[in-house]
Design a protein around this motif. Structure first.
Motif, PDB file in Angstrom:
ATOM      1  N   GLY A 124       0.806  -1.211   0.000  1.00 19.88           N
ATOM      2  CA  GLY A 124       0.000   0.000   0.000  1.00 19.88           C
ATOM      3  C   GLY A 124       0.838   1.258   0.000  1.00 19.88           C
ATOM      4  N   VAL A 141      -8.968  -0.305  -1.143  1.00 19.48           N
ATOM      5  CA  VAL A 141      -8.504  -1.359  -0.241  1.00 19.48           C
ATOM      6  C   VAL A 141      -9.681  -2.218   0.190  1.00 19.48           C
ATOM      7  N   SER A 143     -11.197  -4.235   2.666  1.00 19.64           N
ATOM      8  CA  SER A 143     -11.148  -4.563   4.082  1.00 19.64           C
ATOM      9  C   SER A 143     -12.242  -5.598   4.363  1.00 19.64           C
ATOM     10  N   LEU A 164      -5.582  -3.514   8.910  1.00 19.99           N
ATOM     11  CA  LEU A 164      -5.586  -3.034   7.530  1.00 19.99           C
ATOM     12  C   LEU A 164      -6.516  -1.838   7.379  1.00 19.99           C
ATOM     13  N   ASP A 165      -7.690  -1.941   7.979  1.00 21.62           N
ATOM     14  CA  ASP A 165      -8.688  -0.875   7.864  1.00 21.62           C
ATOM     15  C   ASP A 165      -8.155   0.421   8.469  1.00 21.62           C
ATOM     16  N   ALA A 168      -5.442   1.905   6.240  1.00 20.34           N
ATOM     17  CA  ALA A 168      -5.961   2.536   5.020  1.00 20.34           C
ATOM     18  C   ALA A 168      -6.636   3.872   5.317  1.00 20.34           C
ATOM     19  N   GLN A 169      -7.356   3.939   6.433  1.00 19.83           N
ATOM     20  CA  GLN A 169      -7.993   5.205   6.792  1.00 19.83           C
ATOM     21  C   GLN A 169      -6.939   6.276   7.092  1.00 19.83           C
ATOM     22  N   GLY A 172      -5.363   7.427   3.933  1.00 17.32           N
ATOM     23  CA  GLY A 172      -6.246   8.344   3.218  1.00 17.32           C
ATOM     24  C   GLY A 172      -6.167   9.756   3.776  1.00 17.32           C
ATOM     25  N   VAL A 182      -8.143   7.555  -1.479  1.00 16.12           N
ATOM     26  CA  VAL A 182      -8.107   6.243  -0.844  1.00 16.12           C
ATOM     27  C   VAL A 182      -9.525   5.863  -0.439  1.00 16.12           C
ATOM     28  N   VAL A 184     -11.835   2.728   1.310  1.00 19.60           N
ATOM     29  CA  VAL A 184     -11.874   1.467   2.045  1.00 19.60           C
ATOM     30  C   VAL A 184     -13.206   0.786   1.770  1.00 19.60           C
TER      31      VAL A 184
END
Length: 251
Positions: A124, A141, A143, A164-165, A168-169, A172, A182, A184
Motif C-alpha cells: 500500500g 482497499v 477490508s 488493515l482498515d 488505510a484510513q 487516506g 483512498v 476502504v
C-alpha cells in the motif's frame, strides 16, 4: 487518466485471482477501463484470469507478486508504474485462515497477519507513493466488516483486517489534498471459493455486488463503502453492544 465519471482507464490489481477484484475489473472494462495489470503469484489461474479479460477487449498483463515478500514490492510494483500512469490500484489479496487450527499453530496465525496486514502495509505504501508522484489515482482497499469488532469465531482474521482498515484510513488522511483518493471497502460475507463450505452469514453478498459498490464509490469519491450498504447500521449497533452481552452472541 479517469474519465469524467471517475472510471479508471488503467487498473492494477494486487491479488490478481481475487474473485471480487476480477468482478470489479470486468465491470470497469465494460465501462472504459482498457489496461489491467494482474499482480499475483504465477499460476495457471492468474493466466486464465488475464486471458478472460483480454477476451473482453482489455490489454491484460500479469506480473509476479507475493504479498509475503515485502522486500520485492518496491521493485516489482515500480516496474508496473514505470510502464505508465495507473489510475486505480485495487488491493485485494488476503487469506481467511482457519481459526481453530491457527489458534493451535501460532505460525499459521502469523501468516494470516503477515498476508492481510504487513504485506498490505508494504504494498500500500509503495503504491501510494507512486500515485502521489504521478499526482492522481485511487487506492481501493478491500477490508472487511470482520475488522469492525473482533469476534470469537474469527478474531485472528478479524484483527488483521482491523489493522488493515485503520492503516488505510490513516493513509487516506495523510494523502488528502495530494490528488490521491483512498477508498476502504468493507464487504460482509461474500460467496466465493474462499468461503465455500462455511455457514452463510446474514446479508451475504456476491463478488458482482461488491464490484457494483466499488464502482459507485469511485463515482462518488467515497472514502468508505459497505457491501451491502445495510451493514453500516448493523455494525454500528454491534460495536456498541456491551462486552458481557457480546460474548454470549452466537457469532
Amino acid at each position: 487518466m479517469k474519465d469524467a465519471f471517475g472510471i479508471p482507464q488503467s487498473l492494477l490489481i494486487l491479488g490478481g485471482t481475487s474473485e471480487i477484484a476480477l468482478a470489479t475489473a470486468r465491470r470497469l472494462i465494460v465501462r472504459r477501463t482498457r489496461t489491467v495489470w494482474l499482480a499475483g503469484r504465477p499460476s495457471p489461474a492468474l493466466e486464465r484470469a488475464a486471458e478472460q479479460l483480454r477476451e473482453m477487449g482489455a490489454d491484460a498483463r500479469t506480473v509476479p507478486f507475493d504479498a509475503l515478500d515485502s522486500e520485492s514490492h518496491e521493485t516489482v510494483l515500480g516496474k508496473v508504474f514505470a510502464e505508465g500512469d495507473i489510475d486505480m490500484v485495487l488491493l485485494a489479496f488476503g487469506v481467511l485462515g482457519n481459526q481453530a487450527q491457527d489458534e493451535k499453530e501460532p505460525l499459521k496465525a502469523v501468516r494470516v497477519a503477515q498476508t492481510n496486514y504487513t504485506g498490505a502495509v508494504s504494498a500500500g505504501l509503495v503504491c501510494a507513493r507512486a500515485l502521489q508522484t504521478q499526482g492522481h489515482g485511487s487506492l481501493v482497499v478491500l477490508s472487511s466488516v470482520a475488522g469492525e469488532r473482533a469476534r470469537r469465531s474469527n478474531f485472528i482474521y478479524g484483527s488483521s483486517k482491523a489493522g488493515l482498515d485503520a492503516f488505510a484510513q490513516g493513509l487516506g488522511d495523510a494523502l488528502h489534498g495530494t490528488g490521491v483518493h483512498v477508498m476502504v471497502v468493507r464487504p460482509g460475507f461474500v460467496r466465493t471459493k474462499m468461503t465455500a463450505g462455511l455457514p452463510q452469514a446474514p446479508l451475504a453478498t456476491t463478488p458482482e455486488a461488491v464490484a457494483t459498490a466499488v464502482e459507485t464509490g469511485l463515482r462518488r469519491r467515497s472514502e468508505t463503502v459497505w457491501a451491502p450498504g445495510s451493514l453500516r447500521l448493523v455494525m454500528s449497533a454491534l460495536r456498541h453492544v456491551p462486552r458481557p452481552v457480546f460474548r454470549r452472541l452466537p457469532i
